[in-house]
Scaffold this motif. Structure first.
Motif, PDB file in Angstrom:
ATOM      1  N   UNK A  11      39.197  48.435  27.585  1.00  0.00           N
ATOM      2  CA  UNK A  11      39.677  48.504  28.968  1.00  0.00           C
ATOM      3  C   UNK A  11      38.822  47.641  29.899  1.00  0.00           C
ATOM      4  N   UNK A  12      37.537  47.553  29.596  1.00  0.00           N
ATOM      5  CA  UNK A  12      36.659  46.702  30.403  1.00  0.00           C
ATOM      6  C   UNK A  12      36.966  45.234  30.110  1.00  0.00           C
ATOM      7  N   UNK A  13      37.111  44.893  28.836  1.00  0.00           N
ATOM      8  CA  UNK A  13      37.408  43.516  28.456  1.00  0.00           C
ATOM      9  C   UNK A  13      38.757  43.048  29.008  1.00  0.00           C
ATOM     10  N   UNK A  14      39.665  43.973  29.284  1.00  0.00           N
ATOM     11  CA  UNK A  14      40.995  43.613  29.776  1.00  0.00           C
ATOM     12  C   UNK A  14      41.005  43.297  31.276  1.00  0.00           C
ATOM     13  N   UNK A  15      39.922  43.595  31.974  1.00  0.00           N
ATOM     14  CA  UNK A  15      39.862  43.309  33.408  1.00  0.00           C
ATOM     15  C   UNK A  15      39.720  41.802  33.601  1.00  0.00           C
TER      16      UNK A  15
END
Length: 82
Positions: A11-15
């Motif tokens: 979810x962090x990498x998708x930002x």
């Protein structure tokens, strides 16, 4: 209590990342933060953060109980297409 989300979480990498022009600084300078070097790259790029991020980490560290410090650990994760 809030959920803890790790930096390596998808979810962090998708930002999306948007360049803001803020200067990058080396977290190793000054010795204020402990820095884990086990995942370091030869160029030392692992240790650079936006100046504002480092300032926030140092403020957070100052609020910790006496004798505790933050440990900065770079976690490399492969992203599809990179």
């Amino acid at each position: 209590m809030s959920e803890i989300v790790l930096m390596s979480d998808p979810r962090v990498a998708a930002i999306p990342v948007a360049e803001c022009g803020e200067r990058l600084v080396d977290v190793r300078r000054g010795g204020s933060l402990l820095v884990a070097t086990r995942k370091q790259d030869p160029a030392g790029a692992f240790a650079y953060l936006r100046k504002g991020v480092l300032e926030q980490l140092l403020r957070a560290q100052a609020m910790l109980p006496r004798g505790l410090r933050l440990l900065y650990v770079e976690v490399c994760s492969a992203r599809p297409g990179r």
